[in-house]
Design a protein around this motif. Structure first.
Motif, PDB file in Angstrom:
ATOM      1  N   TYR A 196     -10.968   6.396  13.466  1.00  0.00           N
ATOM      2  CA  TYR A 196     -10.361   6.624  12.152  1.00  0.00           C
ATOM      3  C   TYR A 196      -8.945   6.055  12.149  1.00  0.00           C
ATOM      4  CZ  TYR A 196      -7.735  10.454  14.333  1.00  0.00           C
ATOM      5  OH  TYR A 196      -6.890  11.183  15.144  1.00  0.00           O
ATOM      6  N   SER A 197      -8.453   5.774  10.973  1.00  0.00           N
ATOM      7  CA  SER A 197      -7.044   5.413  10.797  1.00  0.00           C
ATOM      8  C   SER A 197      -6.585   6.021   9.479  1.00  0.00           C
ATOM      9  CB  SER A 197      -6.836   3.893  10.810  1.00  0.00           C
ATOM     10  OG  SER A 197      -7.728   3.229   9.952  1.00  0.00           O
ATOM     11  N   ILE A 198      -5.448   6.691   9.534  1.00  0.00           N
ATOM     12  CA  ILE A 198      -4.926   7.380   8.355  1.00  0.00           C
ATOM     13  C   ILE A 198      -3.627   6.712   7.922  1.00  0.00           C
ATOM     14  CG2 ILE A 198      -4.071   9.580   7.454  1.00  0.00           C
ATOM     15  CD1 ILE A 198      -5.993  11.010   9.287  1.00  0.00           C
ATOM     16  N   GLU A 199      -3.733   5.905   6.872  1.00  0.00           N
ATOM     17  CA  GLU A 199      -2.569   5.223   6.291  1.00  0.00           C
ATOM     18  C   GLU A 199      -1.801   4.419   7.344  1.00  0.00           C
ATOM     19  OE1 GLU A 199      -0.225   7.746   3.705  1.00  0.00           O
ATOM     20  OE2 GLU A 199      -1.966   9.003   3.250  1.00  0.00           O
ATOM     21  N   ALA A 200      -2.526   3.703   8.170  1.00  0.00           N
ATOM     22  CA  ALA A 200      -1.911   2.972   9.284  1.00  0.00           C
ATOM     23  C   ALA A 200      -2.179   1.478   9.247  1.00  0.00           C
ATOM     24  CB  ALA A 200      -2.394   3.544  10.616  1.00  0.00           C
ATOM     25  N   VAL A 225     -13.693   5.575   9.677  1.00  0.00           N
ATOM     26  CA  VAL A 225     -13.150   5.871   8.354  1.00  0.00           C
ATOM     27  C   VAL A 225     -11.678   5.506   8.324  1.00  0.00           C
ATOM     28  CG1 VAL A 225     -12.536   8.294   8.862  1.00  0.00           C
ATOM     29  CG2 VAL A 225     -12.987   7.591   6.500  1.00  0.00           C
ATOM     30  N   SER A 226     -11.249   4.954   7.201  1.00  0.00           N
ATOM     31  CA  SER A 226      -9.843   4.597   7.039  1.00  0.00           C
ATOM     32  C   SER A 226      -9.356   5.028   5.665  1.00  0.00           C
ATOM     33  CB  SER A 226      -9.650   3.079   7.198  1.00  0.00           C
ATOM     34  OG  SER A 226      -8.280   2.737   7.106  1.00  0.00           O
ATOM     35  N   TYR A 227      -8.130   5.566   5.625  1.00  0.00           N
ATOM     36  CA  TYR A 227      -7.437   5.827   4.371  1.00  0.00           C
ATOM     37  C   TYR A 227      -6.438   4.686   4.183  1.00  0.00           C
ATOM     38  CZ  TYR A 227      -9.066  10.719   4.945  1.00  0.00           C
ATOM     39  OH  TYR A 227      -9.817  11.864   5.118  1.00  0.00           O
ATOM     40  N   GLU A 228      -6.686   3.839   3.193  1.00  0.00           N
ATOM     41  CA  GLU A 228      -5.915   2.613   3.010  1.00  0.00           C
ATOM     42  C   GLU A 228      -4.874   2.741   1.883  1.00  0.00           C
ATOM     43  OE1 GLU A 228      -5.966  -0.061   4.777  1.00  0.00           O
ATOM     44  OE2 GLU A 228      -7.751   0.256   6.012  1.00  0.00           O
ATOM     45  N   TRP A 229      -3.723   2.074   2.089  1.00  0.00           N
ATOM     46  CA  TRP A 229      -2.733   1.900   1.029  1.00  0.00           C
ATOM     47  C   TRP A 229      -3.129   0.670   0.227  1.00  0.00           C
ATOM     48  CZ3 TRP A 229       3.124   3.049   1.836  1.00  0.00           C
ATOM     49  CH2 TRP A 229       3.288   4.345   2.348  1.00  0.00           C
TER      50      TRP A 229
END
Length: 360
Positions: A196-200, A225-229
């Motif tokens: 996972y990556s969270i806003e990175a 899963v990734s949370y993207e900007w």
């Protein structure tokens, strides 16, 4: 009577100062005091020069777009801001939707736990946190899932902070941190049961490169899963206000350039991922993620006064005031991006590495 009045006045003043400095707007997860603010791995006498160097990247935009230059750019940024982030925000350097009846701390934890729930790992599984910061999400995810989490960050100072927090939390057996570039990770192929990556990944000059590297180290069949900007479908490149807001976010957050939401899934597929789900977690019915920024403005001014005083008397390094002011201006751009709907820091994409990877 005069002495009693004087005593009461002194007590009120002392109580007011204590409330102003120690109670109003503290970080939700303690770990960094104002008196300990530093420039990370940068020596105190060089903080101001490194702040000026950080801004020099924007005077040479082509250098920002050069992959070889980005790690130094991002590393400098996190040396400058890590202590201020921990002190004024907490150990999780990301946003989360507001949840009625829940504190910001709980909303943050729920947002983090959702990431590991999406990748469906079992206790004891080995998972990757790509861009872990000081490890706030890592610790929440390890405690929730009982998976073994390995985090990677470009910044050596963040590695030290993360390991210190892991030890204090009693999670050393589940959490490990390494210093490295997530574009060239020191891990074998097919090493992790999930990632996972969270806003990175917004810090990568090319999303394809970081996705390809994460794909490489994941086991076939595992989920990422990734949370993207991203800029959203409401963003208009010919709108000067829109451009100002997005450029303000990029400059204040060490971003080579924000990507459009429409590019994310295509990039994931290009490196071999199957896209399982894609969703902007900031959209209604989610509550505004930027409320916390707006509500924290009083705390910002409290903090700024403290930073100015500590810098003036030589406790905080010269340049700390500039960094703090930069972050406040960036918070305003972030709030405007959220309010206008042109920016989201939580465009979620869930991907699977095929059972038969395309590397065959």
């Amino acid at each position: 009577m005069d002495s009693v009045a004087l005593y009461c006045t002194a007590a009120l003043v002392a109580g007011g100062i204590y409330w102003f400095v120690c109670v109003l707007g503290p970080a939700e997860r303690k770990g960094k005091r104002a008196l300990d603010l530093s420039g990370g791995s940068i020596s105190a006498e060089n903080v101001k020069d490194n702040y000026n160097e950080y801004w020099s990247f924007f005077r040479k935009p082509k250098e920002i777009e050069t992959a070889e230059r980005v790690p130094d750019f991002v590393d400098t940024f996190y040396n400058l801001v890590t202590d201020i982030y921990e002190w004024g925000w907490g150990q999780s350097f990301h946003f989360s939707p507001s949840i009625p009846g829940k504190s910001d701390k709980d909303a943050t934890r729920i947002h983090e736990e959702m990431a590991v729930d999406l990748i469906k790992v079992k206790p004891g599984a080995k998972i990757l946190d790509a861009g872990c910061g000081v490890g706030g999400p890592m610790r929440a995810i390890a405690a929730h899932s009982k998976a073994h989490v390995t985090g990677i960050t470009i910044n050596d100072y963040q590695v030290k902070r993360a390991k210190l927090h892991n030890k204090k939390a009693g999670l050393e057996s589940l959490c490990d941190v390494v210093c490295g570039n997530f574009l060239k990770m020191p891990f074998d192929d097919d090493s992790f049961d999930g990632a996972y990556s969270i806003e990175a990944t917004c810090h990568a000059p090319k999303l394809e490169e970081v996705y390809a590297e994460i794909y490489r180290v994941m086991k076939p069949g595992s989920l990422y899963v990734s949370y993207e900007w991203v800029t959203t479908d409401k963003y208009r490149d010919d709108d000067e206000e829109h451009k100002e807001v997005i450029q303000g976010i990029e400059r204040g957050d060490a971003l080579p350039g924000l990507r459009s939401y429409s590019d994310i899934a295509a990039t994931a597929r290009k490196v071999g991922f199957e896209v399982v789900e894609e969703k902007d977690l900031a959209k209604p019915p989610a509550k505004p993620w930027w409320d916390r920024l707006k509500m924290g403005r009083i705390a910002y001014w409290r903090n700024h006064i403290v930073v100015v005083v500590l810098s003036a008397i030589g406790i905080a390094p010269k340049g700390t005031v500039d960094v703090h002011e930069m972050l406040f201006k960036t918070a305003d751009y972030l709030s405007r991006g959220g309010e206008t709907g042109i920016f989201s820091p939580m465009h979620m994409i869930l991907c699977r590495k095929p059972e038969k990877a395309s590397s065959e």
